[in-house]
Design an enzyme around this catalytic site. Structure first.
Site, PDB file in Angstrom:
ATOM      1  N   SER A   9      49.773 -86.316 -41.970  1.00 54.89           N
ATOM      2  CA  SER A   9      50.667 -86.561 -40.838  1.00 54.89           C
ATOM      3  C   SER A   9      51.916 -87.292 -41.296  1.00 54.89           C
ATOM      4  CB  SER A   9      49.951 -87.394 -39.770  1.00 54.89           C
ATOM      5  OG  SER A   9      50.862 -87.777 -38.762  1.00 54.89           O
ATOM      6  N   HIS A  34      51.393 -81.995 -40.689  1.00 56.06           N
ATOM      7  CA  HIS A  34      51.179 -82.325 -39.279  1.00 56.06           C
ATOM      8  C   HIS A  34      52.338 -83.201 -38.806  1.00 56.06           C
ATOM      9  CE1 HIS A  34      48.678 -82.822 -35.662  1.00 56.06           C
ATOM     10  NE2 HIS A  34      49.115 -84.068 -35.637  1.00 56.06           N
ATOM     11  N   ASP A  36      53.753 -85.292 -35.527  1.00 52.38           N
ATOM     12  CA  ASP A  36      53.523 -85.854 -34.194  1.00 52.38           C
ATOM     13  C   ASP A  36      54.858 -86.135 -33.517  1.00 52.38           C
ATOM     14  OD1 ASP A  36      50.611 -86.132 -34.045  1.00 52.38           O
ATOM     15  OD2 ASP A  36      50.852 -87.517 -35.710  1.00 52.38           O
ATOM     16  N   MET A  38      56.666 -87.651 -30.312  1.00 51.08           N
ATOM     17  CA  MET A  38      56.387 -88.583 -29.210  1.00 51.08           C
ATOM     18  C   MET A  38      57.654 -88.877 -28.429  1.00 51.08           C
ATOM     19  SD  MET A  38      54.116 -91.311 -31.359  1.00 51.08           S
ATOM     20  CE  MET A  38      52.732 -90.800 -32.385  1.00 51.08           C
ATOM     21  N   HIS A  67      52.470 -81.308 -33.097  1.00 49.09           N
ATOM     22  CA  HIS A  67      51.649 -81.870 -32.020  1.00 49.09           C
ATOM     23  C   HIS A  67      52.586 -82.590 -31.046  1.00 49.09           C
ATOM     24  CE1 HIS A  67      48.291 -85.049 -31.008  1.00 49.09           C
ATOM     25  NE2 HIS A  67      48.681 -84.366 -29.949  1.00 49.09           N
ATOM     26  N   MET A  69      53.239 -84.884 -28.180  1.00 54.47           N
ATOM     27  CA  MET A  69      52.715 -85.946 -27.318  1.00 54.47           C
ATOM     28  C   MET A  69      53.819 -86.307 -26.328  1.00 54.47           C
ATOM     29  SD  MET A  69      50.858 -88.435 -30.042  1.00 54.47           S
ATOM     30  CE  MET A  69      49.854 -87.818 -31.379  1.00 54.47           C
ATOM     31  N   MET A 138      41.783 -86.070 -30.170  1.00 51.45           N
ATOM     32  CA  MET A 138      42.319 -87.369 -30.582  1.00 51.45           C
ATOM     33  C   MET A 138      41.149 -88.327 -30.807  1.00 51.45           C
ATOM     34  SD  MET A 138      45.527 -86.950 -30.813  1.00 51.45           S
ATOM     35  CE  MET A 138      45.872 -88.675 -31.210  1.00 51.45           C
ATOM     36  N   ASP A 176      42.388 -85.812 -35.141  1.00 46.51           N
ATOM     37  CA  ASP A 176      43.621 -86.561 -35.398  1.00 46.51           C
ATOM     38  C   ASP A 176      43.405 -88.028 -35.065  1.00 46.51           C
ATOM     39  OD1 ASP A 176      46.175 -87.513 -35.673  1.00 46.51           O
ATOM     40  OD2 ASP A 176      47.104 -86.130 -34.258  1.00 46.51           O
TER      41      ASP A 176
END
Length: 219
Positions: A9, A34, A36, A38, A67, A69, A138, A176
């Site tokens: 990540s 990966h 993330d 946000m 991903h 979020m 998660m 994750d």
């Protein structure tokens, strides 16, 4: 042999030396990147903006697993496809019309994933599991790296595996949060296919060697 992948990540990478860390992952035994994303609303943190993601996508030589979020992810599906995302995962908690969102992701040529927060039961996937390519469980509360692994994740993996088999779905199971060499083998033995590792990889003395260790644990 089931699919068993490691996805470092980039949230835990050194942002001042991001290209160096991307090159390291490219040359390592890692399978995916990966990412993330946000928004500071769905989770209490803000991570990558579009210009940074565009720059990252130019250098990654492996599958880019994004991903989201964020709230209202439908607004950005085409944008993430255009940026070069291969997989796009949205949170079930953020989607009012999940089936439509999954369809929209696939229409843009990406693999479609659904993420579940620690408190969200896998039974909510009953009517969508045949349509998704991966489910991201998660194993920490989303929003920050370096948190402790939530032990209840193992029973959720088992429940999800049972649902996937019962519905004859091809969905992969991604974990994750809090993944390390200590729990990697148990996670894949329970049914996980993809392990996302952030702090454990990038905060180690030798990230490439740490990735190799994870691969050995799950092979």
């Amino acid at each position: 042999m089931s699919t068993r992948l490691v996805a470092p990540s980039l949230l835990a990478a050194d942002f001042a030396n991001l290209q160096r860390d991307i090159d390291m992952v490219n040359q390592s035994q890692a399978d995916w990147f990966h990412l993330d994303v946000m928004d500071g609303v769905f989770v209490p943190n803000i991570s990558f903006g579009m210009p940074v993601i565009q720059a990252i996508a130019q250098y990654t030589q492996k599958t880019l697993d994004v991903h989201l979020m964020i709230i209202d992810p439908d607004r950005y599906i085409k944008t993430f496809a255009d940026l070069g995302s291969h997989n796009l995962t949205v949170h079930i908690e953020a989607c009012n019309h999940l089936h439509r969102t999954i369809d929209a992701i696939k229409q843009e040529g990406m693999k479609a994933g659904v993420a579940l927060n620690p408190h969200t039961p896998v039974s909510l996937l009953e009517d969508i599991i045949q349509n998704v390519d991966l489910v991201c469980l998660m194993s920490v509360n989303p929003g920050f790296g370096g948190q402790s692994f939530i032990e209840n994740t193992y029973s959720k993996i088992s429940a999800l595996k049972t649902l996937i088999e019962r519905k004859k779905s091809n969905a992969l199971i991604e974990i994750d949060g809090g993944v390390s060499a200590t729990n990697a083998k148990q996670l894949v033995d329970t049914g996980a296919n993809i392990l996302v590792a952030g702090s454990f990889v990038f905060k180690s003395g030798d990230p490439a060697a740490t990735i190799s260790t994870l691969k050995e644990k799950i092979s």
